[in-house]
Design a protein around this motif. Structure first.
Motif, PDB file in Angstrom:
ATOM      1  N   ASP A 175      20.280 -18.078  -3.053  1.00  0.00           N
ATOM      2  CA  ASP A 175      20.478 -17.714  -1.650  1.00  0.00           C
ATOM      3  C   ASP A 175      21.679 -16.773  -1.561  1.00  0.00           C
ATOM      4  N   LEU A 176      21.440 -15.570  -1.065  1.00  0.00           N
ATOM      5  CA  LEU A 176      22.507 -14.582  -0.905  1.00  0.00           C
ATOM      6  C   LEU A 176      22.727 -14.360   0.584  1.00  0.00           C
ATOM      7  N   ARG A 177      23.743 -15.001   1.109  1.00  0.00           N
ATOM      8  CA  ARG A 177      24.084 -14.864   2.523  1.00  0.00           C
ATOM      9  C   ARG A 177      22.866 -15.086   3.427  1.00  0.00           C
ATOM     10  N   GLY A 178      22.115 -16.164   3.134  1.00  0.00           N
ATOM     11  CA  GLY A 178      20.983 -16.522   3.977  1.00  0.00           C
ATOM     12  C   GLY A 178      19.660 -15.891   3.593  1.00  0.00           C
ATOM     13  N   GLN A 179      19.629 -15.124   2.511  1.00  0.00           N
ATOM     14  CA  GLN A 179      18.380 -14.488   2.073  1.00  0.00           C
ATOM     15  C   GLN A 179      18.133 -14.873   0.618  1.00  0.00           C
ATOM     16  N   MET A 180      16.918 -15.365   0.327  1.00  0.00           N
ATOM     17  CA  MET A 180      16.577 -15.692  -1.060  1.00  0.00           C
ATOM     18  C   MET A 180      16.287 -14.398  -1.819  1.00  0.00           C
ATOM     19  N   VAL A 181      16.936 -14.241  -2.962  1.00  0.00           N
ATOM     20  CA  VAL A 181      16.737 -13.059  -3.796  1.00  0.00           C
ATOM     21  C   VAL A 181      16.477 -13.499  -5.234  1.00  0.00           C
ATOM     22  N   THR A 182      15.856 -12.618  -5.986  1.00  0.00           N
ATOM     23  CA  THR A 182      15.611 -12.868  -7.405  1.00  0.00           C
ATOM     24  C   THR A 182      16.269 -11.759  -8.208  1.00  0.00           C
ATOM     25  N   GLU A 183      17.002 -12.161  -9.234  1.00  0.00           N
ATOM     26  CA  GLU A 183      17.614 -11.217 -10.163  1.00  0.00           C
ATOM     27  C   GLU A 183      16.901 -11.310 -11.500  1.00  0.00           C
ATOM     28  N   VAL A 184      16.897 -10.197 -12.215  1.00  0.00           N
ATOM     29  CA  VAL A 184      16.366 -10.171 -13.573  1.00  0.00           C
ATOM     30  C   VAL A 184      17.491  -9.745 -14.499  1.00  0.00           C
ATOM     31  N   ALA A 185      17.533 -10.358 -15.682  1.00  0.00           N
ATOM     32  CA  ALA A 185      18.550 -10.018 -16.684  1.00  0.00           C
ATOM     33  C   ALA A 185      18.098  -8.802 -17.488  1.00  0.00           C
ATOM     34  N   TYR A 186      19.055  -7.970 -17.847  1.00  0.00           N
ATOM     35  CA  TYR A 186      18.816  -6.886 -18.804  1.00  0.00           C
ATOM     36  C   TYR A 186      19.805  -7.055 -19.945  1.00  0.00           C
ATOM     37  N   ARG A 187      19.332  -6.818 -21.171  1.00  0.00           N
ATOM     38  CA  ARG A 187      20.151  -6.989 -22.367  1.00  0.00           C
ATOM     39  C   ARG A 187      20.138  -5.684 -23.159  1.00  0.00           C
ATOM     40  N   PHE A 188      21.299  -5.340 -23.694  1.00  0.00           N
ATOM     41  CA  PHE A 188      21.473  -4.125 -24.488  1.00  0.00           C
ATOM     42  C   PHE A 188      22.083  -4.502 -25.830  1.00  0.00           C
ATOM     43  N   GLU A 189      21.585  -3.909 -26.903  1.00  0.00           N
ATOM     44  CA  GLU A 189      22.191  -4.071 -28.225  1.00  0.00           C
ATOM     45  C   GLU A 189      23.291  -3.028 -28.356  1.00  0.00           C
TER      46      GLU A 189
END
Length: 194
Positions: A175-189
């Motif tokens: 929950d981000l300030r009252g709004q549900m959000v989805t994050e995705v991870a990014y990985r770098f070598e």
């Protein structure tokens, strides 16, 4: 015209319409970073977040956040700022060793904690130079991988990370300030520059 400050290697001046100096961030930059942080959020996320979520941001809150972040410097972390000719901070990045409790979820040894550019300097290679400056610093300190979280709906940012060799990974919702959000991870070598 060259601006005062210590440029990072490979820096290029005057690409696009705004002349920008990329340099190490300092404590005296905290207010400018906080302003760029809030404006960067509002510009970058206006299509993904509600007006209410964006309106809740404050420069004062971000000043306090950055004061805490820089209170005890970690030598393996790096803060770079992009400074316009008039002295305005128009972008920044901070990355360093990851917090132990977050390492498993992100699957990396280091993390990009924040990267923001104002719209007026995007698509000029500045974000790429900021990322490279932190990647090189982390690799020189023996870190082999770096990760970050990005809003899943933010396709422009995701394409940017993919263009730098980032691979997507796990997702998390909150929950981000009252709004549900989805994050995705990014990985770098990371590769050692030595």
């Amino acid at each position: 015209r060259r601006l005062p400050g210590r440029p990072i290697p490979g820096e290029d001046w005057g690409s696009g319409g705004v002349t920008v100096l990329i340099r190490e961030g300092r404590e005296t930059d905290i207010e400018g970073i906080a302003r760029a942080h809030v404006q960067g959020w509002r510009e970058s996320y206006k299509s993904f977040l509600t007006p209410e979520a964006l309106a809740g941001l404050s420069v004062e809150e971000r000043v306090q956040l950055w004061q805490r972040a820089l209170a005890e410097p970690e030598p393996r972390a790096r803060l770079l700022v992009a400074e316009a000719e008039d002295g305005e901070i128009v972008g920044f990045i901070r990355g360093g060793p990851i917090q132990v409790e977050a390492a498993d979820r992100l699957g990396a040894e280091a993390e990009i904690f924040a990267i923001y550019l104002l719209d007026k300097i995007k698509r000029q290679g500045i974000g790429r130079r900021l990322m490279r400056g932190v990647f090189d610093h982390l690799a020189a300190h023996g870190l082999r991988s770096v990760g970050l979280w990005v809003l899943k709906a933010n396709r422009p940012a995701r394409r940017f990370y993919e263009s730098l060799g980032g691979t997507s990974g796990p997702e998390q919702s909150f929950d981000l300030r009252g709004q549900m959000v989805t994050e995705v991870a990014y990985r770098f070598e990371l590769t050692s520059q030595g």
